[in-house]
Design a protein around this motif. Sequence first.
Motif, PDB file in Angstrom:
ATOM      1  N   GLU A   1       7.654   7.632  -9.236  1.00 46.66           N
ATOM      2  CA  GLU A   1       7.779   6.213  -9.528  1.00 46.66           C
ATOM      3  C   GLU A   1       9.083   5.672  -8.957  1.00 46.66           C
ATOM      4  OE1 GLU A   1       7.251   3.250 -13.305  1.00 46.66           O
ATOM      5  OE2 GLU A   1       8.195   5.170 -13.664  1.00 46.66           O
TER       6      GLU A   1
ATOM      7  N   ASN B   1      -9.824  -0.182 -10.615  1.00 45.56           N
ATOM      8  CA  ASN B   1      -9.621  -1.444  -9.899  1.00 45.56           C
ATOM      9  C   ASN B   1      -9.396  -2.522 -10.941  1.00 45.56           C
ATOM     10  OD1 ASN B   1     -10.061  -0.335  -7.369  1.00 45.56           O
ATOM     11  ND2 ASN B   1     -12.234  -0.790  -7.384  1.00 45.56           N
TER      12      ASN B   1
ATOM     13  N   LYS C   1       0.853  -1.185   0.000  1.00 46.45           N
ATOM     14  CA  LYS C   1       0.000   0.000   0.000  1.00 46.45           C
ATOM     15  C   LYS C   1       0.889   1.235   0.000  1.00 46.45           C
ATOM     16  CE  LYS C   1      -3.850  -2.058   2.459  1.00 46.45           C
ATOM     17  NZ  LYS C   1      -4.654  -2.081   3.681  1.00 46.45           N
TER      18      LYS C   1
ATOM     19  N   SER D   1      -3.008   3.763  -3.244  1.00 50.52           N
ATOM     20  CA  SER D   1      -2.778   2.660  -4.181  1.00 50.52           C
ATOM     21  C   SER D   1      -2.509   1.365  -3.426  1.00 50.52           C
ATOM     22  CB  SER D   1      -1.578   2.957  -5.084  1.00 50.52           C
ATOM     23  OG  SER D   1      -1.837   4.069  -5.892  1.00 50.52           O
TER      24      SER D   1
ATOM     25  N   ARG E   1      -1.457  -2.805  -4.200  1.00 47.45           N
ATOM     26  CA  ARG E   1      -1.064  -3.893  -5.091  1.00 47.45           C
ATOM     27  C   ARG E   1      -1.042  -5.161  -4.242  1.00 47.45           C
ATOM     28  NH1 ARG E   1       4.035  -0.952  -8.229  1.00 47.45           N
ATOM     29  NH2 ARG E   1       2.764   0.639  -9.255  1.00 47.45           N
TER      30      ARG E   1
ATOM     31  N   ILE F   1      -4.961  -4.699  -8.375  1.00 48.28           N
ATOM     32  CA  ILE F   1      -4.432  -3.333  -8.323  1.00 48.28           C
ATOM     33  C   ILE F   1      -5.602  -2.392  -8.099  1.00 48.28           C
ATOM     34  CG2 ILE F   1      -3.231  -1.523  -9.587  1.00 48.28           C
ATOM     35  CD1 ILE F   1      -1.835  -3.796 -11.167  1.00 48.28           C
ATOM     36  N   LYS F   2      -5.519  -1.590  -7.051  1.00 50.16           N
ATOM     37  CA  LYS F   2      -6.572  -0.618  -6.752  1.00 50.16           C
ATOM     38  C   LYS F   2      -5.938   0.764  -6.629  1.00 50.16           C
ATOM     39  CE  LYS F   2      -9.518  -3.940  -4.433  1.00 50.16           C
ATOM     40  NZ  LYS F   2     -10.195  -4.350  -3.215  1.00 50.16           N
ATOM     41  N   THR F   3      -6.480   1.700  -7.391  1.00 52.96           N
ATOM     42  CA  THR F   3      -6.082   3.097  -7.296  1.00 52.96           C
ATOM     43  C   THR F   3      -7.353   3.944  -7.241  1.00 52.96           C
ATOM     44  OG1 THR F   3      -6.029   3.434  -9.694  1.00 52.96           O
ATOM     45  CG2 THR F   3      -3.986   2.662  -8.672  1.00 52.96           C
ATOM     46  N   ILE F   4      -7.197   5.246  -7.163  1.00 51.03           N
ATOM     47  CA  ILE F   4      -8.360   6.134  -7.169  1.00 51.03           C
ATOM     48  C   ILE F   4      -9.130   5.980  -8.469  1.00 51.03           C
ATOM     49  CG2 ILE F   4      -9.098   8.551  -7.173  1.00 51.03           C
ATOM     50  CD1 ILE F   4      -6.705   9.177  -5.422  1.00 51.03           C
ATOM     51  N   ARG F   5      -8.411   5.809  -9.565  1.00 48.84           N
ATOM     52  CA  ARG F   5      -9.037   5.773 -10.888  1.00 48.84           C
ATOM     53  C   ARG F   5      -9.545   4.415 -11.320  1.00 48.84           C
ATOM     54  NH1 ARG F   5      -4.634   7.844 -14.592  1.00 48.84           N
ATOM     55  NH2 ARG F   5      -3.325   7.040 -12.958  1.00 48.84           N
TER      56      ARG F   5
END
Length: 197
Positions: free
Chosen positions: A110, A36, A11, A15, A17, A30-34
């Motif tokens: 990154e 899943n 985490k 985000s 993973r 993978i989960k992000t604001i934008r």
Amino acid sequence: MKDVKTIFEQKRGLSLRKFTLYRDKIIIEIKTIRKNQKYELKLDKIGHNIHYQSDSTIVGKIFFYICLAIPIILWIIHFIAPNQMDKGAAIVNTALWWLLALINILKKSEDDIYLLGGQNNLVFFRTIPNEETVLNFINQIIETSKTYLKNKYGIVDAGIPEDIFFNRLNWLKDEEIISEKEFYELKNEYSIKKLLS
């Protein structure tokens, strides 16, 4: 789900993973604001090459410190020469510059480790929880993948045509999945089984 080997979660900010490693596949979430995402990869679709990639953070750090310094300078000017700057303008400028500083903090640069060389690549946060733990998990994936490939393509079966079997063995050796010694042992085992069949 008896064959689950390891679950590894990372985490960073908002985000996530998550990797669930089985003996023959890996499930990635993978989960992000934008978005899943959740997908499955067979272990023969991933590579065994580790690659590091990170953004240069120098420009971001310089910008962050500028965003912090400008409001301080504006307030110093306001207190030294109150006629030069309106208090409302100082408040608005402070809010804007500190908002930019906050955005700079929230935008993570990154800093990832990639597992390359197959049909699909895997991406890991390099330092979450720490680099050693991440590399240990990546090495576990590589070892599990190599065991899977060895069990899938290195099975000695006299029913397999000789050229196909030897091509498989050569590929396993070239990919460093089996050693030179294992290569000759499997080759000899196949030849013996072929003679006996």
